[in-house]
Design an enzyme around this catalytic site. Structure first.
Site, mmCIF file in Angstrom:
data_model
loop_
_atom_site.group_PDB
_atom_site.id
_atom_site.type_symbol
_atom_site.label_atom_id
_atom_site.label_comp_id
_atom_site.label_asym_id
_atom_site.label_seq_id
_atom_site.Cartn_x
_atom_site.Cartn_y
_atom_site.Cartn_z
ATOM 1 N N THR A 133 0.815 -1.516 -0.356
ATOM 2 C CA THR A 133 0.061 -0.150 -0.031
ATOM 3 C C THR A 133 1.202 1.444 -0.415
ATOM 4 O O THR A 133 2.330 1.494 0.496
ATOM 5 C CB THR A 133 -1.067 -0.489 1.316
ATOM 6 N N ASP A 134 0.311 2.518 -0.347
ATOM 7 C CA ASP A 134 1.385 2.999 -0.798
ATOM 8 C C ASP A 134 1.165 4.576 1.260
ATOM 9 O O ASP A 134 1.177 5.273 1.307
ATOM 10 C CB ASP A 134 0.413 4.840 -1.342
ATOM 11 N N GLU A 135 0.736 3.616 2.302
ATOM 12 C CA GLU A 135 0.692 4.443 3.076
ATOM 13 C C GLU A 135 1.559 3.537 3.903
ATOM 14 O O GLU A 135 1.555 4.778 5.293
ATOM 15 C CB GLU A 135 -0.967 3.383 3.942
ATOM 16 N N TYR A 159 -0.935 -0.390 11.272
ATOM 17 C CA TYR A 159 -1.493 -0.818 9.940
ATOM 18 C C TYR A 159 -0.352 -0.749 9.104
ATOM 19 O O TYR A 159 0.341 -1.364 8.065
ATOM 20 C CB TYR A 159 -3.202 -0.917 9.460
ATOM 21 N N LYS A 163 2.870 -3.087 7.346
ATOM 22 C CA LYS A 163 2.653 -3.350 6.234
ATOM 23 C C LYS A 163 4.027 -2.858 5.526
ATOM 24 O O LYS A 163 4.797 -3.576 4.743
ATOM 25 C CB LYS A 163 1.629 -2.606 4.842
#
Length: 355
Positions: A133-135, A159, A163
């Protein structure tokens, strides 16, 4: 030839499995733990399809994963399985560490052991594709350039931290052991079969139910929106032509403040399913306290994927959001099963109750 998909009953994984089998005769072994967000109703059309084998299980179950790899000898593992909701990670981070970090480690080790047993040609062709994810990159200010593949990880939630940790493990297994891995970082996905805790389906379903439409803070948090079938197409392209050890950003080139997304949904519902009293669904918008550590802006620079592999999204936000709203309006049974919890009862009956 076969592929192993983890998390293939979730939102993105389920769409990927459906999309894959709509375009290919290559079978899919689908491993999913069926936590709250894993929904076999999404895969109902494949129930009698011999190309699709569903297995209820945990990516952290090394014995099970090894058996699947030994039996089916897939040419690739596409790893979607993850805990993925920021709010849930704030209130219960342990599950995110267990699944996203420890689970990915266990899956990597099983894949590495399997890969080492393959013949020379099969070893060269094998791929482990990790969907991230870009997060993991953290937050951007309004004037910052979008995230590129070279940006450092700076996660701000349990989260995204979990990741980022899994990304580092995947990278290390390439550099240390030579496992041919690929990593993708996507922006916010939307589309059919999205679990209702996420912004877009939550707004649609709350609007139709006459409930408040909650917007965090001022609603000016910016996200890049990617239609889920565009994401699936990009993953297929990376699997086919990506360089082992490399990472690829997948974005929709659709930056939107959350409040604009909510208002767009209200206008669309005003046209497609008007309220009985004739007023706009926008009257149901309600601003609520912002969540802790809420990243202000995400934006993905997907030019590398377009430049090197020739991929770009087919959907604009306008076309994709209309397809999404129309899908939810046309599929009340799927929605009712999710909101009532009936989908979990069916899974427990057929596969046994698990955590």
């Amino acid at each position: 030839m076969t592929i192993l998909v983890t998390g293939g009953a979730g939102f993105i994984g389920g769409n990927f499995v459906l999309d894959w089998l709509a375009q290919s005769e290559e079978p899919v072994v689908n491993l999913d733990k069926l936590t709250y967000a894993g929904n076999l109703d999404t895969l109902r059309s494949l129930r009698d399809d011999p190309r699709h084998r569903f297995v209820r299980g945990d990516i952290g179950d090394r014995t099970l994963v090894s058996q699947l790899l030994d039996t089916h000898r897939p040419r690739a593992v596409i790893h979607f399985a993850a805990e993925s909701h920021v709010d849930r990670s704030i209130h219960g981070p342990a599950a995110f560490v267990d699944t996203n970090i420890v689970g990915t480690f266990s899956l990597l080790e099983a894949a590495r052991a399997h890969w080492q047993t393959l013949g020379e040609g099969e070893r060269a062709a094998f791929r482990f594709l990790h969907v991230s994810t870009d997060e993991v990159f953290g937050t951007l200010s309004a004037d910052d350039a979008p995230f590129t593949e070279d940006d450092a990880c700076a996660p701000n939630s349990p989260y995204s931290a979990s990741k980022a940790a899994s990304d580092h493990l995947v990278r290390a297994w390439f550099h240390t052991y030579g496992l041919p891995v690929l990593t993708t970082h996507c922006s916010n996905n939307y589309g059919p079969y999205h679990f209702p805790e996420k912004l877009i389906p939550l707004v649609i379903l709350n609007a139709l139910a006459g409930k408040p439409l909650p917007v965090y803070g001022d609603g000016l948090q910016v996200r890049d929106w990617l239609y889920v079938t565009d994401h699936c197409a990009a993953i297929r392209r990376v699997l086919d032509a990506g360089r082992p050890g490399d990472t690829y950003n997948i974005g929709g080139w659709n930056e939107k403040p959350n409040i604009d997304v909510v208002r767009t949904l209200c206008r669309m519902l005003d046209t497609l399913r008007p309220r009985a009293d004739g007023s706009s669904y926008a009257s149901q918008i309600q601003h609520v306290s912002d969540r802790p550590g809420h990243d202000r802006r995400y934006a993905i620079d997907a030019r590398k994927l377009e430049r090197e592999l020739g991929w770009k999204p087919a959907e604009t936000f306008d076309t994709g959001i209309r397809k999404t709203v129309e899908w939810y309006l046309a599929n009340p049974d799927w929605v009712n099963n999710v909101t009532s919890g009936a989908y979990r009862d069916w899974a427990d009956l057929h596969y046994g109750s698990q955590a």
